[in-house]
Design a protein around this motif. Structure first.
Motif, PDB file in Angstrom:
ATOM      1  N   SER A  78      40.416  33.231 -12.141  1.00 32.25           N
ATOM      2  CA  SER A  78      40.647  34.130 -13.275  1.00 32.25           C
ATOM      3  C   SER A  78      41.249  33.408 -14.467  1.00 32.25           C
ATOM      4  O   SER A  78      41.137  33.871 -15.602  1.00 32.25           O
ATOM      5  CB  SER A  78      41.551  35.294 -12.858  1.00 32.25           C
ATOM      6  OG  SER A  78      42.768  34.800 -12.320  1.00 32.25           O
ATOM      7  N   GLY A  79      41.869  32.262 -14.236  1.00 30.14           N
ATOM      8  CA  GLY A  79      42.386  31.457 -15.328  1.00 30.14           C
ATOM      9  C   GLY A  79      41.305  30.979 -16.275  1.00 30.14           C
ATOM     10  O   GLY A  79      41.591  30.652 -17.437  1.00 30.14           O
ATOM     11  N   ALA A  80      40.054  30.941 -15.795  1.00 34.51           N
ATOM     12  CA  ALA A  80      38.945  30.530 -16.670  1.00 34.51           C
ATOM     13  C   ALA A  80      38.777  31.517 -17.820  1.00 34.51           C
ATOM     14  O   ALA A  80      38.513  31.110 -18.958  1.00 34.51           O
ATOM     15  CB  ALA A  80      37.644  30.418 -15.873  1.00 34.51           C
ATOM     16  N   TRP A  81      38.924  32.803 -17.545  1.00 28.83           N
ATOM     17  CA  TRP A  81      38.796  33.802 -18.612  1.00 28.83           C
ATOM     18  C   TRP A  81      39.959  33.681 -19.594  1.00 28.83           C
ATOM     19  O   TRP A  81      39.773  33.811 -20.805  1.00 28.83           O
ATOM     20  CB  TRP A  81      38.750  35.209 -18.008  1.00 28.83           C
ATOM     21  CG  TRP A  81      37.560  35.455 -17.138  1.00 28.83           C
ATOM     22  CD1 TRP A  81      36.268  35.021 -17.359  1.00 28.83           C
ATOM     23  CD2 TRP A  81      37.534  36.195 -15.925  1.00 28.83           C
ATOM     24  NE1 TRP A  81      35.458  35.453 -16.334  1.00 28.83           N
ATOM     25  CE2 TRP A  81      36.201  36.176 -15.440  1.00 28.83           C
ATOM     26  CE3 TRP A  81      38.495  36.875 -15.186  1.00 28.83           C
ATOM     27  CZ2 TRP A  81      35.812  36.807 -14.267  1.00 28.83           C
ATOM     28  CZ3 TRP A  81      38.119  37.504 -14.012  1.00 28.83           C
ATOM     29  CH2 TRP A  81      36.794  37.468 -13.565  1.00 28.83           C
ATOM     30  N   LEU A  82      41.150  33.433 -19.088  1.00 29.41           N
ATOM     31  CA  LEU A  82      42.298  33.239 -19.970  1.00 29.41           C
ATOM     32  C   LEU A  82      42.090  32.032 -20.887  1.00 29.41           C
ATOM     33  O   LEU A  82      42.287  32.110 -22.099  1.00 29.41           O
ATOM     34  CB  LEU A  82      43.569  33.015 -19.143  1.00 29.41           C
ATOM     35  CG  LEU A  82      44.397  34.220 -18.720  1.00 29.41           C
ATOM     36  CD1 LEU A  82      45.573  33.766 -17.862  1.00 29.41           C
ATOM     37  CD2 LEU A  82      44.886  35.007 -19.920  1.00 29.41           C
ATOM     38  N   MET A  83      41.668  30.906 -20.283  1.00 28.83           N
ATOM     39  CA  MET A  83      41.519  29.686 -21.070  1.00 28.83           C
ATOM     40  C   MET A  83      40.419  29.839 -22.099  1.00 28.83           C
ATOM     41  O   MET A  83      40.548  29.366 -23.239  1.00 28.83           O
ATOM     42  CB  MET A  83      41.211  28.512 -20.137  1.00 28.83           C
ATOM     43  CG  MET A  83      41.358  27.154 -20.794  1.00 28.83           C
ATOM     44  SD  MET A  83      43.088  26.787 -21.182  1.00 28.83           S
ATOM     45  CE  MET A  83      43.029  26.730 -22.967  1.00 28.83           C
ATOM     46  N   TYR A  84      39.343  30.494 -21.742  1.00 24.50           N
ATOM     47  CA  TYR A  84      38.237  30.745 -22.672  1.00 24.50           C
ATOM     48  C   TYR A  84      38.749  31.523 -23.888  1.00 24.50           C
ATOM     49  O   TYR A  84      38.464  31.161 -25.039  1.00 24.50           O
ATOM     50  CB  TYR A  84      37.158  31.533 -21.940  1.00 24.50           C
ATOM     51  CG  TYR A  84      35.884  31.804 -22.704  1.00 24.50           C
ATOM     52  CD1 TYR A  84      34.701  31.146 -22.360  1.00 24.50           C
ATOM     53  CD2 TYR A  84      35.827  32.746 -23.725  1.00 24.50           C
ATOM     54  CE1 TYR A  84      33.511  31.413 -23.025  1.00 24.50           C
ATOM     55  CE2 TYR A  84      34.655  33.011 -24.403  1.00 24.50           C
ATOM     56  CZ  TYR A  84      33.491  32.348 -24.040  1.00 24.50           C
ATOM     57  OH  TYR A  84      32.317  32.622 -24.719  1.00 24.50           O
ATOM     58  N   ALA A  85      39.508  32.579 -23.627  1.00 26.54           N
ATOM     59  CA  ALA A  85      40.004  33.413 -24.732  1.00 26.54           C
ATOM     60  C   ALA A  85      41.012  32.655 -25.591  1.00 26.54           C
ATOM     61  O   ALA A  85      41.063  32.847 -26.809  1.00 26.54           O
ATOM     62  CB  ALA A  85      40.635  34.684 -24.167  1.00 26.54           C
ATOM     63  N   ILE A  86      41.797  31.786 -24.969  1.00 30.84           N
ATOM     64  CA  ILE A  86      42.753  30.982 -25.733  1.00 30.84           C
ATOM     65  C   ILE A  86      42.008  30.021 -26.656  1.00 30.84           C
ATOM     66  O   ILE A  86      42.351  29.877 -27.842  1.00 30.84           O
ATOM     67  CB  ILE A  86      43.694  30.225 -24.775  1.00 30.84           C
ATOM     68  CG1 ILE A  86      44.618  31.214 -24.054  1.00 30.84           C
ATOM     69  CG2 ILE A  86      44.505  29.169 -25.519  1.00 30.84           C
ATOM     70  CD1 ILE A  86      45.341  30.626 -22.860  1.00 30.84           C
ATOM     71  N   LEU A  87      40.995  29.345 -26.147  1.00 27.42           N
ATOM     72  CA  LEU A  87      40.200  28.441 -26.982  1.00 27.42           C
ATOM     73  C   LEU A  87      39.499  29.194 -28.111  1.00 27.42           C
ATOM     74  O   LEU A  87      39.388  28.695 -29.230  1.00 27.42           O
ATOM     75  CB  LEU A  87      39.171  27.705 -26.136  1.00 27.42           C
ATOM     76  CG  LEU A  87      39.697  26.655 -25.154  1.00 27.42           C
ATOM     77  CD1 LEU A  87      38.542  26.049 -24.360  1.00 27.42           C
ATOM     78  CD2 LEU A  87      40.477  25.566 -25.872  1.00 27.42           C
ATOM     79  N   ALA A  88      39.033  30.414 -27.799  1.00 23.77           N
ATOM     80  CA  ALA A  88      38.344  31.204 -28.819  1.00 23.77           C
ATOM     81  C   ALA A  88      39.295  31.612 -29.936  1.00 23.77           C
ATOM     82  O   ALA A  88      38.892  31.714 -31.102  1.00 23.77           O
ATOM     83  CB  ALA A  88      37.717  32.438 -28.181  1.00 23.77           C
ATOM     84  N   ARG A  89      40.545  31.826 -29.580  1.00 29.05           N
ATOM     85  CA  ARG A  89      41.519  32.330 -30.554  1.00 29.05           C
ATOM     86  C   ARG A  89      42.215  31.213 -31.343  1.00 29.05           C
ATOM     87  O   ARG A  89      42.867  31.466 -32.355  1.00 29.05           O
ATOM     88  CB  ARG A  89      42.581  33.160 -29.825  1.00 29.05           C
ATOM     89  CG  ARG A  89      43.479  33.969 -30.738  1.00 29.05           C
ATOM     90  CD  ARG A  89      44.524  34.745 -29.954  1.00 29.05           C
ATOM     91  NE  ARG A  89      45.362  35.518 -30.844  1.00 29.05           N
ATOM     92  CZ  ARG A  89      45.127  36.768 -31.222  1.00 29.05           C
ATOM     93  NH1 ARG A  89      44.066  37.393 -30.751  1.00 29.05           N
ATOM     94  NH2 ARG A  89      45.935  37.394 -32.056  1.00 29.05           N
ATOM     95  N   ALA A  90      42.087  29.989 -30.887  1.00 30.70           N
ATOM     96  CA  ALA A  90      42.811  28.870 -31.503  1.00 30.70           C
ATOM     97  C   ALA A  90      42.561  28.812 -32.999  1.00 30.70           C
ATOM     98  O   ALA A  90      41.475  29.150 -33.491  1.00 30.70           O
ATOM     99  CB  ALA A  90      42.393  27.565 -30.849  1.00 30.70           C
ATOM    100  N   ALA A  91      43.562  28.364 -33.737  1.00 35.91           N
ATOM    101  CA  ALA A  91      43.477  28.297 -35.192  1.00 35.91           C
ATOM    102  C   ALA A  91      42.306  27.439 -35.634  1.00 35.91           C
ATOM    103  O   ALA A  91      41.867  26.524 -34.932  1.00 35.91           O
ATOM    104  CB  ALA A  91      44.782  27.721 -35.752  1.00 35.91           C
ATOM    105  N   SER A  92      41.794  27.743 -36.809  1.00 36.45           N
ATOM    106  CA  SER A  92      40.581  27.081 -37.296  1.00 36.45           C
ATOM    107  C   SER A  92      40.725  25.568 -37.355  1.00 36.45           C
ATOM    108  O   SER A  92      39.765  24.835 -37.107  1.00 36.45           O
ATOM    109  CB  SER A  92      40.208  27.619 -38.684  1.00 36.45           C
ATOM    110  OG  SER A  92      41.275  27.440 -39.600  1.00 36.45           O
ATOM    111  N   ASP A  93      41.935  25.068 -37.653  1.00 35.02           N
ATOM    112  CA  ASP A  93      42.093  23.619 -37.748  1.00 35.02           C
ATOM    113  C   ASP A  93      42.071  22.931 -36.387  1.00 35.02           C
ATOM    114  O   ASP A  93      41.967  21.712 -36.304  1.00 35.02           O
ATOM    115  CB  ASP A  93      43.384  23.263 -38.488  1.00 35.02           C
ATOM    116  CG  ASP A  93      44.618  23.836 -37.807  1.00 35.02           C
ATOM    117  OD1 ASP A  93      44.491  24.846 -37.111  1.00 35.02           O
ATOM    118  OD2 ASP A  93      45.701  23.256 -37.977  1.00 35.02           O
ATOM    119  N   LEU A  94      42.158  23.710 -35.301  1.00 30.12           N
ATOM    120  CA  LEU A  94      42.043  23.139 -33.965  1.00 30.12           C
ATOM    121  C   LEU A  94      40.627  23.219 -33.412  1.00 30.12           C
ATOM    122  O   LEU A  94      40.293  22.496 -32.475  1.00 30.12           O
ATOM    123  CB  LEU A  94      42.981  23.852 -32.990  1.00 30.12           C
ATOM    124  CG  LEU A  94      44.480  23.606 -33.122  1.00 30.12           C
ATOM    125  CD1 LEU A  94      45.219  24.349 -32.023  1.00 30.12           C
ATOM    126  CD2 LEU A  94      44.782  22.123 -33.040  1.00 30.12           C
TER     127      LEU A  94
END
Length: 249
Positions: free
Chosen positions: A94-110
């Protein structure tokens, strides 16, 4: 508040950053063995959820949205210390869904620094969820966890461990039950790692990620449902081969 990202292997001047979100009932330490098998110049950080490790004193209940928001902000705080350093996100189960959403939300400069999303032992958002409801009875819950292979018998037989872990596991299952069932594609490639002995996640399930990234690779390793525990060497090799093939062996 204690840090949300535990530095599992600090590196003063890393060539790459790896952020790992753990599976249900686990913590940042689930990625410790993996960290030892990555190149020496990779810095590795594991996500610490409430009620465990550095956040032991906090109530264990958490929600997907609040955790994604807070973990993304904390990831950005880590990444800004290493300007320009590429980053990889990995989530087990289930951590895969968390990590996916974190990467999707990361600031534009990242976003331009994201190299790869790694999903370990998990199908994509739209597939039916494999976590069953937990019984109300503590004895029945632990019996179910052992029968599923999610918890070793030695842990289930340890009363102290049960007292510590049961609130965490129940909170994690409650959180996962409310996870989203859809997400926009990421603009980066996805690597899916599956265990050859996993009864739930095989190559056909892994292929469900094909519509969520710019490319899909599937790696089968000699493991069950927890490759980070069973075969961290093979998982490390697969990740490095994707982002840094010149140094992989």
């Amino acid at each position: 508040m204690p840090t949300l990202w535990e530095p599992l292997r600090p590196v003063p001047h890393p060539r790459r950053l790896l952020f790992v979100a753990p599976h249900v009932g686990s913590g940042a330490a689930a990625a410790r063995d993996l960290a030892h098998h990555l190149p020496d110049d990779w810095a590795v950080h594991g996500l610490v959820l409430p009620g465990r490790e550095r956040r032991f004193a906090e109530p264990p209940a958490w929600t997907f949205e609040d955790t994604v928001v807070s973990a993304t902000l904390a990831l950005e705080e880590v990444a800004v210390r290493y300007p320009g350093t590429p980053l990889v996100g990995l989530g087990q189960c289930s951590g895969a869904w968390l990590m996916y959403a974190i990467l999707a939300r990361a600031a534009s400069d990242l976003r331009s620094r994201r190299d790869l999303m790694v999903a370990v032992s998990q199908g994509a958002w739209h597939l039916p969820r494999v976590h069953p409801d937990l019984p109300d009875s503590s004895e029945a819950m632990w019996a179910q966890m052992v029968a599923s292979g999610d918890v070793p018998r030695s842990v289930a037989d340890d009363e102290d461990a049960r007292d510590l872990l049961e609130p965490v596991i129940r909170s994690d299952y409650a959180a996962v039950a409310d996870f989203p069932t859809e997400a926009d594609p990421l603009d980066l490639p996805i690597l899916v790692v599956v265990g050859a002995g996993d009864r739930d996640i095989d190559r056909s399930v892994a292929h469900s990620w094909v519509r969520y990234g710019t490319g899909l690779e599937i790696e089968e390793v000699a493991a069950g449902h927890f490759p980070l525990r069973d075969d961290p060497v093979a998982v490390a090799r697969a990740i490095v081969a994707q982002v840094d093939p010149a140094t992989s062996s």
